[in-house]
Design a protein around this motif. Structure first.
Motif, short mmCIF file in Angstrom:
data_model
loop_
_atom_site.label_atom_id
_atom_site.label_comp_id
_atom_site.label_asym_id
_atom_site.label_seq_id
_atom_site.Cartn_x
_atom_site.Cartn_y
_atom_site.Cartn_z
N LYS A 118 1.10 4.30 -2.84
CA LYS A 118 0.75 5.67 -2.47
C LYS A 118 1.90 6.64 -2.72
O LYS A 118 1.69 7.75 -3.22
CB LYS A 118 0.34 5.74 -0.99
CG LYS A 118 -1.06 5.19 -0.72
CD LYS A 118 -1.58 5.54 0.65
CE LYS A 118 -0.84 4.83 1.74
NZ LYS A 118 -1.46 5.05 3.08
N TYR B 201 0.83 -1.21 0.00
CA TYR B 201 0.00 0.00 0.00
C TYR B 201 0.87 1.26 0.00
O TYR B 201 0.58 2.23 -0.72
CB TYR B 201 -0.92 0.00 1.21
CG TYR B 201 -2.06 -0.99 1.15
CD1 TYR B 201 -2.46 -1.54 -0.07
CD2 TYR B 201 -2.74 -1.38 2.29
CE1 TYR B 201 -3.50 -2.44 -0.13
CE2 TYR B 201 -3.80 -2.27 2.25
CZ TYR B 201 -4.17 -2.80 1.03
OH TYR B 201 -5.22 -3.69 0.98
N PRO C 36 -4.20 2.94 -0.69
CA PRO C 36 -4.26 4.18 -1.47
C PRO C 36 -5.67 4.41 -2.01
O PRO C 36 -6.44 3.47 -2.21
CB PRO C 36 -3.26 3.94 -2.61
CG PRO C 36 -3.10 2.46 -2.68
CD PRO C 36 -3.31 1.93 -1.31
N LYS C 37 -5.99 5.66 -2.25
CA LYS C 37 -7.35 6.00 -2.69
C LYS C 37 -7.51 5.91 -4.20
O LYS C 37 -8.62 5.90 -4.71
CB LYS C 37 -7.69 7.41 -2.22
CG LYS C 37 -7.74 7.53 -0.70
CD LYS C 37 -8.10 8.95 -0.28
CE LYS C 37 -8.16 9.06 1.24
NZ LYS C 37 -8.50 10.43 1.69
N GLY C 38 -6.43 5.89 -4.95
CA GLY C 38 -6.52 5.82 -6.41
C GLY C 38 -5.20 5.39 -6.99
O GLY C 38 -4.32 4.90 -6.29
N ASP D 104 -3.48 2.18 5.65
CA ASP D 104 -4.64 2.47 4.83
C ASP D 104 -4.28 2.30 3.37
O ASP D 104 -3.22 2.77 2.92
CB ASP D 104 -5.14 3.89 5.08
CG ASP D 104 -5.72 4.05 6.48
OD1 ASP D 104 -6.24 3.05 7.01
OD2 ASP D 104 -5.63 5.16 7.04
N ARG E 258 -11.99 -3.12 -5.87
CA ARG E 258 -12.70 -1.86 -5.60
C ARG E 258 -12.06 -0.67 -6.31
O ARG E 258 -12.76 0.29 -6.65
CB ARG E 258 -12.73 -1.58 -4.09
CG ARG E 258 -13.60 -2.52 -3.28
CD ARG E 258 -13.80 -1.98 -1.86
NE ARG E 258 -12.53 -1.61 -1.23
CZ ARG E 258 -11.77 -2.43 -0.55
NH1 ARG E 258 -12.12 -3.71 -0.42
NH2 ARG E 258 -10.64 -2.01 0.01
N LYS E 259 -10.75 -0.70 -6.52
CA LYS E 259 -10.04 0.48 -7.00
C LYS E 259 -9.66 0.42 -8.49
O LYS E 259 -9.21 1.42 -9.03
CB LYS E 259 -8.76 0.68 -6.18
CG LYS E 259 -9.01 0.91 -4.70
CD LYS E 259 -9.81 2.19 -4.47
CE LYS E 259 -10.03 2.44 -2.98
NZ LYS E 259 -10.83 3.67 -2.75
#
Length: 499
Positions: free
Chosen positions: A365, A361, A400-402, A398, A430-431
């Motif tokens: 990121k 992760y 990464p968001k994208g 956490d 999900r991503k």
């Protein structure tokens, strides 16, 4: 126009367009063979793509045989020794009968003790006299034939080859299980490819060899355990494109040379503390880094600083140790990653605990890869779920968001359905809005007779159903539980370190 070697082809009306006539292919074979004799071997082979009349014609440009291959049987026992002696005598007599005429390639494979130093010298001198372009010398069996052997270490009776080997046209040299020395006097060799496997070779001899080969474009060193310091800082390698170092166990320092054309660097072995990537920042496209060993107490290195700055990188393979170094450094340092052109990422995970998932992760990121299309994760084969042993020790990272908008293929091998593995699967689904195929391949199972086979149905049906019901960002995402075809293998499919 027809008088200039062109024909006319009707194109539907009164119009005709000229078509070039292949006058070279219409030449007699003897003249076409003469043309081929003026070309290097590689160029001559490529003429086979011109037409069916050229296919395999290159193999007859010299009097038969155009290539010489000698392979002595293993032997064993009194009868085996007699067979080996007869094969040796026939092979040496065969090259005498052929005479010193041009030859494309010479290959010699034997076992330790089957040839004397004089026999080997005779074969090497013969290749020089015949102006061979390919030379393969291989000692099988006890002469360091593979992993775990004493390859690359000097043994009593080990035969020696002196470099240069002599042929004025030699382009490719492959050696295994021999001692190699390099003379001190100045020399210029036409070699383009050098492969050394389990060769007894000193640092100085390697430097002299590389310095003598300005055309060198591929250097492959494997199990050369005499080498300690592989450094070409003072040696020009302007044409080097591919550099591979595998399990040269005594090598403690390695520097990728300043090579403006270097495209591929592959390293597998003990962790190195030198500035291994200082000379390849601007050109490197393919990078493989795998260092087996402990995950703690590693020396300092420029590795985490250098990898994110390789702006031309398109394919990257990292083991979990190298990944830990890169992700931990970039998470703390204020620096900008340049991996914006990366298309394929291959992660070799020795472990899959909380800390390893956090490293994945963190890397995604801190080193965004917006063009990433293919992701391969090779999971460990251990059956224990590391999550249950580590969830109190390491804080979860956490995800990464994208950054995975272009990912279209992902593959996880040795997938067992452990919690950390399931978390990674859920994150990818999900991503990855462009994901088309996700392969989850179960580990290989040992057969009772010692054979190994792939058990495609080893994952429980309940686990499969759980995975198939996970949320997906891509409506086209398909999940497969069987081994895909060869087209979905990573570029660095040759894994040098066993799991």
């Amino acid at each position: 126009m027809a008088g200039h070697g062109e024909k006319r082809r009707r194109t539907g009306g009164a119009h005709e367009e000229p078509v070039e006539e292949d006058r070279i292919s219409d030449l007699p074979d003897v003249l076409r063979l003469q043309i081929l004799s003026l070309l290097p071997l590689k160029s001559a082979i490529r003429t086979g793509a011109l037409s069916s009349r050229w296919r395999r014609l290159w193999a007859y440009r010299w009097p038969e045989p155009s290539s010489v291959s000698i392979r002595l049987p293993p032997g064993g026992g009194a009868a085996g020794a007699v067979a080996v002696a007869a094969a040796r005598a026939e092979a040496l007599a065969g090259i005498d009968r052929r005479g010193r005429r041009r030859v494309d390639g010479f290959s010699l494979a034997f076992h330790g003790g089957q040839l004397t130093q004089a026999d080997l010298n005779r074969c090497v001198h013969y290749t020089a006299a015949c102006e061979a372009e390919d030379l393969h010398l291989r000692v099988d069996g006890g002469a360091g034939a593979g992993r775990g052997s004493r390859g690359g270490t000097r043994r009593p009776g080990m035969l020696t080859v002196q470099f240069p080997v002599g042929s004025p046209l030699l382009a490719r040299l492959s050696m295994r299980g021999l001692n190699l020395t390099a003379v001190n006097n100045a020399m210029v060799i036409t070699l383009e490819v050098i492969h050394l496997h389990s060769v007894f070779l000193t640092d100085a001899a390697l430097r002299r060899m590389v310095a003598a080969c300005p055309r060198l474009r591929e250097l492959d060193l494997r199990y050369c355990r005499r080498l300690r310091r592989v450094d070409f800082s003072n040696v020009g390698v302007p044409n080097l494109r591919s550099f591979t170092v595998v399990d040269c166990s005594r090598t403690t320092e390695l520097r990728v040379p300043v090579a403006p054309r270097l495209r591929s660097f592959r390293f597998s072995g003990a962790f190195l503390s030198s500035n291994i990537l200082s000379g390849a920042k601007g050109s490197l496209e393919h990078l493989y880094l795998c260092s087996g060993g402990p995950e703690t107490g590693l020396p300092t290195t420029n590795l985490p600083y250098a990898v994110p700055r390789l702006s031309n990188l398109t394919v990257l393979t990292l083991c979990s140790i190298a990944l830990q170094y890169v992700s931990s450094f970039t998470a703390k340092a204020v620096m900008e990653s340049n991996l914006h052109g990366l298309r394929e990422l291959h992660l070799l995970m020795f472990w899959m605990a909380n800390s390893n998932l956090a490293d994945i992760y963190s890397f995604l990121k801190t080193c965004p890869c917006p063009q990433l299309e293919r992701l391969f994760v090779q999971l460990p084969t251990n059956t224990g779920d590391a999550f249950t042993e580590n969830f109190l020790k390491v804080a979860e990272e956490d995800p990464p968001k994208g950054g995975l908008e272009n990912l279209c293929l992902a593959k996880m091998t040795n997938f067992k359905g452990h919690r950390n593995e399931m978390q990674l699967v859920g994150f990818l689904l999900r991503k990855s809005s462009s994901l088309n195929k996700l392969f989850l391949i179960a580990p290989k199972e040992d057969h009772p007779q010692g054979l190994r086979k792939i058990q495609s149905d080893i994952l429980p049906d309940l686990l499969k159903k759980e995975i198939l019901h996970l949320e997906r960002a891509s409506a086209n995402a398909q999940i497969f539980f069987s081994e895909p075809d060869a087209q979905t293998q990573p570029l660095h499919s040759e894994v040098f370190v066993r799991f």
